[in-house]
Design an enzyme around this catalytic site. Structure first.
Site, PDB file in Angstrom:
ATOM      1  N   HIS A   1      -9.095   6.352   1.543  1.00 50.39           N
ATOM      2  CA  HIS A   1      -9.655   5.803   2.772  1.00 50.39           C
ATOM      3  C   HIS A   1     -11.131   6.117   2.814  1.00 50.39           C
ATOM      4  O   HIS A   1     -11.545   7.186   2.367  1.00 50.39           O
ATOM      5  CB  HIS A   1      -8.959   6.398   4.006  1.00 50.39           C
ATOM      6  CG  HIS A   1      -9.128   5.574   5.223  1.00 50.39           C
ATOM      7  ND1 HIS A   1     -10.241   5.668   6.014  1.00 50.39           N
ATOM      8  CD2 HIS A   1      -8.345   4.606   5.757  1.00 50.39           C
ATOM      9  CE1 HIS A   1     -10.124   4.795   6.995  1.00 50.39           C
ATOM     10  NE2 HIS A   1      -8.994   4.126   6.865  1.00 50.39           N
TER      11      HIS A   1
ATOM     12  N   ASP B   1      -0.923   2.529   5.510  1.00 50.19           N
ATOM     13  CA  ASP B   1      -0.237   1.379   4.911  1.00 50.19           C
ATOM     14  C   ASP B   1       0.821   1.771   3.899  1.00 50.19           C
ATOM     15  O   ASP B   1       1.623   0.947   3.481  1.00 50.19           O
ATOM     16  CB  ASP B   1      -1.258   0.457   4.239  1.00 50.19           C
ATOM     17  CG  ASP B   1      -2.141  -0.180   5.265  1.00 50.19           C
ATOM     18  OD1 ASP B   1      -1.613  -0.593   6.300  1.00 50.19           O
ATOM     19  OD2 ASP B   1      -3.352  -0.246   5.040  1.00 50.19           O
TER      20      ASP B   1
END
Ligand code: CMC
Length: 429
Positions: free
Chosen positions: A306, A363
Site C-alpha cells: 500500500h 482487498d
C-alpha cells in the site's frame, strides 16, 4: 496551525520564507503556494510528498496502521456502527443522535429508486459489458436526470446530490448485475437496511420470496464500512480535481469510478481473486512469490502493499475476521482461502516483503468474502465504488466549502523538444 517558517535557497539565492503547517496529527506540511512567484516549482510525481488539500474527514497513520474517520477508529466503526451511520459521520462530521440517524436513514431510503428512463439506458450496453464500464456511463448519466441538484454553488443542491448518490449507487450496481444475467431489475425495498436492500436487489427475482441471510448482510455492511473512505487516494483526488472546475457531482463521481477501476486501486480485489485462482493450490505459492520478487517479472502479489500503510492495514484485520465468520456461518470450505492463508504466512515471513513492508491490504480478504456470498468477480470493484461514493462525495462537499477552493492545475517539468521549425508534409522524407 502555522508554527514556524522555513527558508529555501536555490543557487545561493533565497526564495523566501514558507510557513510550516501542523495538523491534528501527521507530518508537518510546508506551504509552498507562493513559491511559483519566484519562478520555481516543486516536482513530485505520484504526489509522494505533496498534500493536495486540507481535510478534516479521514486520518491515516500508515506506519502505525491507524485509520480514523472524523476521529473514530475504523475497527470501532466496523464493530459498533452500521454503514449508514458511517455515511452520516463522513458527511456531517460527527456521530448522529438517534433522531438524526433515523431522519438520515429515512432520507437515503427514500432516494434509492432511480428514474425509470435509466432502465432503458442500460439497454444500450452489450450484455457482456464489464459492470464498471456500465457504472462509469450510468452514474455520469444521472446528471441528465436530476437537474434539480446540479447547481454546485447551492448548498442544498449539493446535499441532495450527496443523498441521491449514496442512495442510488446500490440500485445501479444491482441493475448492472441483473442486466448481465438477463434477469429483471428488482426495485429497492424501503423496509430493508442498506446492505440488505442491496443484496435483495442483487439476488431476489420477482418469482419467489427471498430472505437475505443476516450474517451475509452484516458482512456486506462491514465491507461497505471498511471501504467508505481513505483520504486523498487516486479516485478521491480525481473526484476533487474533476469537481474543482465546478463540474456537477454525478460527473465527478463518474470520474472517481473510472480512476477506481485500475488494478493498482479498486480493481485490486478482482485482480487478487483472479491471482488466487491462478495460483490454484498451496504447492504453487512459492513459484508466485518468487515471481513477485523477480525484478524482471512484472507480476505483483495482488492484495499486498500500500502506498500509505507500511504496517498491517487495519481494514485487513477486520476483513480477515469477517471472512472467517462468513465462511464458517455459510459452512463454505474454500480452497482459495487455504491458498490465501498460506500465501499470507509465506509473504509475511519472507525477507523481501518484510524489508519492503508489504502487508496484506483490504482487498486481500474482501474478494474471498464476496465470492462466498455469490458475487461474481467482475462486480467486486463495483461494490468498492458503491461503498466509496460516500467518501468521494464527502470530500467533494468539503472542497466546495473550502475558502481556498479553486481549480486544480498542476505544473510540469517540460523535457520535450526545444522550439524547432515545421516543414510542410511534401518537404519531409
Ligand atoms: N508485490 C511485489 N512487490 C511489490 C508489491 C507487490 N504487491 N507492491 C510493491 N512491491 C515492491 C515494488 O516492486 C517496489 O520494489 P522496489 O523498491 O525494489 O522497486 C516496492 O515494493 C515499492 O513499491 P511501489 O510500487 O513503489 O509502491 P507504491 O506505493 O507506488 O504502490 C501499490 C503501492 C498498492 C500500487 C503496490 O503495492 C501494488 O501494486 N500492490 C498490488 C495492488 C494492490 O493490492 N492494490 C490495492 C491497494 S489497497 C486498495 C486501495 O486503496 O485502492
Amino acid at each position: 496551525m502555522t508554527n514556524k517558517l522555513v527558508n529555501f535557497n536555490c543557487n545561493d539565492e533565497t526564495l523566501g520564507e514558507f510557513p510550516v503547517l501542523e495538523g491534528t496529527y501527521g507530518y508537518k506540511v510546508i506551504d509552498i503556494q507562493s513559491l511559483g512567484k519566484n519562478g520555481i516549482y516543486t516536482y513530485d510525481p505520484g504526489f509522494l510528498s505533496t498534500a493536495s488539500c486540507e481535510s478534516k474527514i479521514t486520518y491515516i497513520d500508515g506506519n502505525k496502521g491507524i485509520l480514523l474517520h472524523r476521529g473514530y477508529p475504523i475497527d470501532e466503526l466496523a464493530k459498533k456502527a452500521n454503514y449508514l451511520e458511517v455515511c452520516y459521520i463522513l458527511i456531517y462530521g460527527q456521530a448522529p443522535s438517534k433522531e438524526e440517524y433515523e431522519s438520515f436513514k429515512n432520507t437515503i431510503t427514500r432516494h434509492t429508486m432511480v428514474h425509470q428512463q435509466i432502465a432503458s439506458f442500460f439497454q444500450g450496453f452489450r450484455r457482456d459489458a464489464h459492470p464498471m464500464a456500465i457504472m462509469c456511463g450510468v452514474v455520469g448519466a444521472l446528471s441528465a436526470f436530476y437537474h434539480d441538484s446540479l447547481d454546485v454553488s447551492n448548498e442544498k443542491h449539493r446535499e441532495v446530490a450527496a443523498f441521491r448518490l449514496v442512495a442510488k449507487m446500490p440500485t445501479l450496481a444491482a441493475m448492472c448485475f441483473k442486466y448481465t444475467n438477463g434477469q429483471p431489475f428488482m426495485f429497492p425495498q424501503n423496509d430493508l437496511g442498506y446492505a440488505e436492500n442491496f443484496l435483495h436487489m442483487m439476488f431476489a427475482t420477482p418469482c419467489e420470496k427471498y430472505e437475505v441471510n443476516p450474517t451475509v448482510a452484516k458482512a456486506m455492511d462491514v465491507i461497505f464500512t471498511l471501504h467508505a473512505d481513505h483520504e486523498q487516494n487516486a479516485s478521491t483526488t480525481t473526484v476533487r480535481l474533476a469537481g474543482s472546475s465546478g463540474a456537477n457531482p454525478f460527473a465527478c463521481i463518474a470520474a472517481g469510478i473510472a480512476s477506481l477501476w485500475g488494478p493498482a486501486h479498486g480493481g485490486a480485489n478482482e485482480a487478487c481473486l483472479k491471482m488466487l485462482e491462478q495460483i490454484g493450490s498451496v504447492e504453487n505459492i512459492k513459484e508466485y512469490v518468487d515471481k513477485a520478487k523477480d525484478k524482471n517479472d512484472p507480476f505483483r502479489l495482488m492484495g499486498f502493499g500500500h502506498r500509505v500503510y507500511k504496517n498491517y492495514d487495519p481494514r485487513a484485520t477486520v476483513m480477515r475476521e469477517t471472512c472467517h465468520n462468513v465462511l464458517k456461518e455459510l459452512n463454505i470450505k474454500d480452497p482459495l482461502l487455504d491458498v490465501a492463508m498460506e500465501l499470507e504466512k509465506i509473504a509475511l515471513s519472507d525477507e523481501y516483503f518484510i524489508e519492503k513492508k508489504l502487508y496484506p491490504n483490504v482487498d486481500f480478504y474482501s474478494g474471498i468474502i464476496l465470492k462466498a456470498i455469490g458475487i461474481p468477480t467482475s462486480m467486486f470493484t463495483v461494490i468498492f465504488a458503491v461503498a466509496r461514493t460516500v467518501g468521494w462525495i464527502s470530500h467533494w462537499l468539503e472542497m466546495h466549502k473550502d475558502p481556498l477552493f479553486r481549480i486544480g492545475r498542476p505544473r510540469q517539468l517540460y523535457t520535450g523538444e526545444s522550439k524547432r521549425d515545421f516543414s510542410p508534409i511534401h518537404e519531409r522524407e
